[in-house]
Enzyme design. Structure first.
Site: not given
Length: 220
Positions: A9, A11
């Site tokens: 992922d 952020d």
């Protein structure tokens, strides 16, 4: 399992973007003569995107009068400031370099739109190192649906069962698990105070990026 790639992922997992989110939000709040928000408050909302951050600052929600305009203003401001204070989480560059030395691919599967993801990766000189970068723009269904995970694997020419997925949100673990990947939840990410990464049923939970090295070693 023969490991061929590690997917992240963006952020709160690969990149610490909360400082730029905080600066942009507080600039807007100042313009509207409203109190600023702390970094710690903002970081708990970053994984849920601009709407969540704007909602925090302005105490509003989707459908409220003026909310959509504030979100658009935030996005425009963020596009101009997305790499001012953003960096890899401490220790992650060493993890990525080790993956590269081992001949393993790495990539990104994020719910952050390509409008922001692509220039951000370029600004941080990660675009040439990253084997794939899948954004919501590239698929019909975003995480927690496994479609983005399948597309990332297709671009890397691997099977989903040959990948590890690392994330800091429940939807990351759900998407990785639905795709048949080994999942890693990172406690160092943007996890709200009322949630516990252990509750997400990931295969592993880590407190620091360097711990990924030991997990990778189990599969090579």
């Amino acid at each position: 399992m023969t490991l061929k790639a590690v997917l992240f992922d963006l952020d709160g997992t690969l990149l610490d973007t909360a400082a730029d989110f905080t600066s942009v939000l507080n600039a807007m709040l100042d313009r509207h003569n409203m109190p600023s928000q702390s970094y710690n408050a903002v970081r708990q909302h970053v994984s849920n995107g601009a709407r969540a951050v704007v909602g925090l600052g302005f105490n509003m929600q989707e459908g409220d009068d003026g909310f959509a305009e504030l979100v658009n203003e935030f996005l425009d401001r963020y596009a101009e400031a997305l790499s001012h204070n953003t960096s890899l989480f401490p220790g992650l560059d060493d993890v990525l370099k080790k993956l590269e030395r081992q001949g393993l691919q790495w990539g990104i599967v994020t719910n952050k739109p390509a409008r922001f993801t692509e220039p951000l990766l370029k600004a941080l000189n990660l675009d040439e190192r990253c084997g794939t970068s899948i954004c919501p723009d590239h698929v019909t269904h975003r995480k927690p649906h496994p479609e983005p995970m399948f597309l990332a694997c297709k671009e890397l020419d691997i099977a989903p069962t040959e990948a590890i997925y690392v994330g800091d949100h429940l939807r990351d673990i759900e998407a990785g698990r639905a795709a048949g990947m080994v999942t890693v939840a990172c406690r160092y990410g943007y996890i709200p105070e009322d949630q516990q990464a252990e509750d997400w049923l990931a295969d592993y939970v880590i407190d620091a990026p360097a711990e990924l090295n030991d997990i990778v070693a189990k599969f090579i």
